[in-house]
Scaffold this active site. Structure first.
Site, PDB file in Angstrom:
ATOM      1  N   ASN A 247      49.827  62.839  40.867  1.00 50.22           N
ATOM      2  CA  ASN A 247      49.052  64.374  39.915  1.00 50.22           C
ATOM      3  C   ASN A 247      48.652  65.108  39.324  1.00 50.22           C
ATOM      4  OD1 ASN A 247      52.170  64.804  40.578  1.00 50.22           O
ATOM      5  ND2 ASN A 247      51.947  66.811  40.846  1.00 50.22           N
ATOM      6  N   HIS A 248      49.797  63.973  38.078  1.00 50.08           N
ATOM      7  CA  HIS A 248      49.733  64.920  36.788  1.00 50.08           C
ATOM      8  C   HIS A 248      48.915  63.518  35.664  1.00 50.08           C
ATOM      9  CE1 HIS A 248      53.087  67.833  35.965  1.00 50.08           C
ATOM     10  NE2 HIS A 248      53.769  67.256  37.034  1.00 50.08           N
ATOM     11  N   GLU A 712      53.206  78.706  17.099  1.00 52.98           N
ATOM     12  CA  GLU A 712      54.690  79.451  16.569  1.00 52.98           C
ATOM     13  C   GLU A 712      54.269  81.186  17.165  1.00 52.98           C
ATOM     14  OE1 GLU A 712      53.260  80.150  12.372  1.00 52.98           O
ATOM     15  OE2 GLU A 712      53.590  78.733  11.713  1.00 52.98           O
TER      16      GLU A 712
END
Length: 726
Positions: A247-248, A712
């Protein structure tokens, strides 16, 4: 005299026996007390371990549920907003992968030949076709933290795509008498685990076949290196290395869980091309593997509708992301809606008649693809085991010839061999096949009979032992091997030992949290397990140290969740504190905390770790919030509610940022920043003023250049547990 002496000695021995029996009884009682104490000690440790495990797993699954909800919201925008709407334009490109039409154009776009390798490059040099020696050098280079040049990355990925597209949806493997098959579960970017498996078990080869069961990427720091190693061995041993999709292996999931960020960080110049090529590759990964027609290997699991014959026939590459179903146009309720969807299809890269398709990095052609002229394999028309080794090799050779390239995975011929297999013909989108793929990638087993939606993860289903018996019996299978769930020992049986979970990423949640494991399976098809810990530190821990370490990590993560919901918690506490005393009962504290966070945790058991003191069974909730010891950045922002929204939706916001950052530069303008927040507020159904967004943007534009660095920004809003640094 002799008799008297004998009697005296007998009495002496009897006295000795009596005197010895007293310390023996004491020793037995002491042993029983120690045993009882030790059992209680182990039971307490086990209770702590289970609570820790529940915390990690609940937070993990809540994140997956948020990801699917966000993507469903994007799908809603695509379906219901007009093509000209600003919200739709922001995210439309993630649903429109078909940006290039033919293989020849694809070759030019992803061409690696124009990328020069400088003389200063000290990493590995690859030659093609790949050899065992070449992949071994690649493994050694990654072991020593070297990076592969972008030219070689693109070339290796291109060769992998050429091979994957001729493989069936369900790989067939045979376990013969001379070799065992090794089966690995989730690796999730943990390169040290893969290297340890190779060290203990040996590198893949024709004598040592492997099956890798998906989820190679995300969460860990070396997902790309794992992919390149596995793809390299796949090219060298296409009959002995088998990769299932997890699924990833989905570009939408990668936006949230780190793989997109990893690739762009390692390859700033060519990262965008690498990611696009990987989208294409992920969509072509096989969905399952079957060993000797008896053992089924899938990433997630099954459901009560699973039909392997259907899975064997689907065009898997259509599902670049399996999170969103294809929508047929004939479901439109009126002509205007049909016309609007046809307009979207034209916008997506070509005219599609009669249906709305999910676009992928497979491209249109005027001629049908070779794929439709090839026979589909299913479990019922496979060759017998004695024929299998010969037939797979012949089949690969035949398919390579029909696909238009030679035995060495060389350049494509002039034929449009990767054209969209559905161009030139109109087919009906079958949502049933989409659901079957989702179930195979996302589902989890449960102890109860039946099949129900997996609302914890937000995708797939929970299936019970009766479903396992039915599906395995229907296809004459004896065992289902799946991954998808972290297990403390690295593996776990369920459903009367008919279902086996294997997980290969050790230390998944934290150092010492779990072992990794892999399976060796011979011709008797009996699984043998090898467990390991990739971290030297975790191997040196005692049981108490290991549980303590992971428990502290889990509690830090839980405290962050509590802190970001502090306003909601205080508001809910007020309902049980009408006199504003600042005190509520422990039972109300537990019920409110669960209602707000919805994590399904045993809050009463966790109370001693979360609440330092109580007065007469009451919790001072204001003091408790202060004691969470979480710090936040000091920014001059007029609306503090936007900060809480930021903390609660940190991952969702980063996902939207990376979607909006279409050029993958890592920078977004103030206007894009504003649009991001507007999109998030639409998703959350909350109002966030333009002034609050502008204040936030200006406060984090540290160098005042009118743009915001995504990394950042996300780091600036990272919560810090002060107790961990005290």
């Amino acid at each position: 005299m002799g008799c008297g002496m004998g009697k005296s000695k007998l009495q002496l021995k009897k006295c000795e026996r009596v005197s010895l029996s007293v310390p023996a009884a004491t020793a037995i009682r002491a042993a029983l007390l120690i045993q009882r104490w030790y059992r209680q000690y182990v039971a307490r440790l086990e209770m702590r371990r289970r609570c820790t495990w529940n915390i990690f797993q609940s937070i993990e699954y809540a994140g997956e549920q948020d990801q699917i909800k966000l993507y469903n919201f994007f799908g809603f925008l695509m379906d219901h907003f007009t093509p000209a709407s600003s919200e739709r334009n922001l995210i439309s490109h993630i649903f429109r992968e078909n940006e290039i039409c033919r293989d020849t154009e694809w070759e030019r776009y992803f061409c690696y030949k124009d990328i020069e390798v400088p003389d200063s490059y000290t990493g590995p040099h690859l030659t093609f076709p790949m050899t065992f020696c070449g992949v071994s050098k690649l493994v050694e280079a990654f072991k020593h933290k070297q990076q592969l040049h972008a030219r070689y990355v693109l070339q290796l990925l291109g060769e992998t795509w050429r091979l994957l597209r001729i493989l069936p949806n369900i790989n067939q493997v045979s376990a013969c008498h001379t070799k065992e098959i090794t089966i690995c579960g989730d690796l999730h970017g943990h390169l040290e685990d893969l290297l340890l498996i190779f060290y203990k078990n040996g590198l893949p080869s024709s004598e040592k076949p492997y099956v890798f069961n998906g989820d190679f990427v995300d969460r860990g720091k070396n997902s790309l290196e794992i992919l390149l190693i596995l793809f390299g061995f796949l090219l060298v041993y296409p009959n002995d290395v088998h990769l299932n999709r997890g699924n990833h292996e989905d570009h939408i999931v990668n936006l949230r869980y780190g793989f997109t960020k990893e690739v762009l960080g390692k390859y700033r110049m060519h990262g965008k091309k690498i990611l696009k090529l990987l989208q294409k590759i992920f969509s072509w990964l096989p969905l399952a593997t079957v060993i000797d027609h008896k053992v089924l290997i899938v990433h997630g699991g099954i459901s009560d509708t699973t039909d392997l014959n259907t899975i064997a026939r689907v065009d898997r590459h259509k599902y670049v992301s399996v999170l969103r179903p294809p929508k047929p146009t004939h479901h439109a309720v009126n002509g205007s809606k049909t016309q609007m969807m046809n307009n979207r299809n034209r916008e997506a890269g070509g005219l599609v008649e009669g249906r709305r398709r999910v676009c992928s990095l497979t491209y249109h052609s005027s001629a049908p693809a070779y794929k439709h002229n090839l026979p589909r394999r299913s479990l019922h028309n496979q060759p017998t085991s004695s024929q299998l080794n010969w037939s797979v090799e012949e089949e690969l050779k035949r398919r390579r010839r029909q696909a238009g390239f030679d035995q060495s995975y060389g350049e494509l011929t002039k034929s449009d061999s990767d054209s969209d297999p559905e161009s030139g013909e109109t087919t009906e989108t079958d949502e049933h096949e989409w659901k079957q793929i989702v179930d195979m990638l996302w589902s989890d087993p449960m102890p109860q009979n039946g099949c129900s939606p997996n609302e914890v993860r937000g995708g797939g289903c929970y299936w019970g032992p009766d479903v396992s018996e039915e599906v395995l019996g229907k296809h004459n299978l004896q065992l289902l091997i799946r991954s998808h769930e972290c297990k403390q020992e690295g593996y776990e049986f369920c459903h009367n030992r008919r279902v086996l979970t294997i997980f290969s990423a050790s230390n998944y949640y934290e150092v010492g949290s779990n072992r990794g494991a892999y399976i060796r399976m011979g011709p008797d098809l009996v699984p043998h397990f090898i467990q390991y810990q990739a971290s030297r530190t975790s191997r040196e821990f005692t049981l108490r140290q290991s549980i303590g370490w992971t428990e502290r990590s889990a509690l830090r993560a839980l405290k962050e969740q509590l802190f970001v919901h502090k306003s909601d918690l205080i508001s809910a506490f007020h309902e049980f504190d009408p006199n504003n005393t600042g005190l509520i009962s422990l039972s109300h504290w537990a019920s409110v905390t669960e209602k707000v966070l919805n994590l399904g945790l045993p809050w009463r058991v966790l109370r001693p770790q979360l609440v330092s003191s109580t007065r007469y069974g009451m919790v001072d909730y204001h003091q408790w919030i202060r004691e969470l010891s979480i710090t936040e950045p000091k920014l001059e922002i007029s609306d503090n509610s936007i900060l809480e929204t930021m903390y609660k939706n940190h991952s969702n916001l980063e996902t939207i940022f990376r979607i909006i950052d279409t050029d993958h530069s890592g920078l977004i303008s103030f206007e894009e920043f504003r649009q991001t927040w507007k999109l998030l507020s639409s998703h959350l159904k909350t109002e966030i003023s333009d002034k609050a967004i502008a204040d936030l943007a200006q406060s984090i534009d540290f160098n005042k250049d009118g743009s915001i660095d995504i990394n950042e920004f996300m780091e600036a809003f990272r919560l810090v547990d002060l107790s961990a640094h005290s």
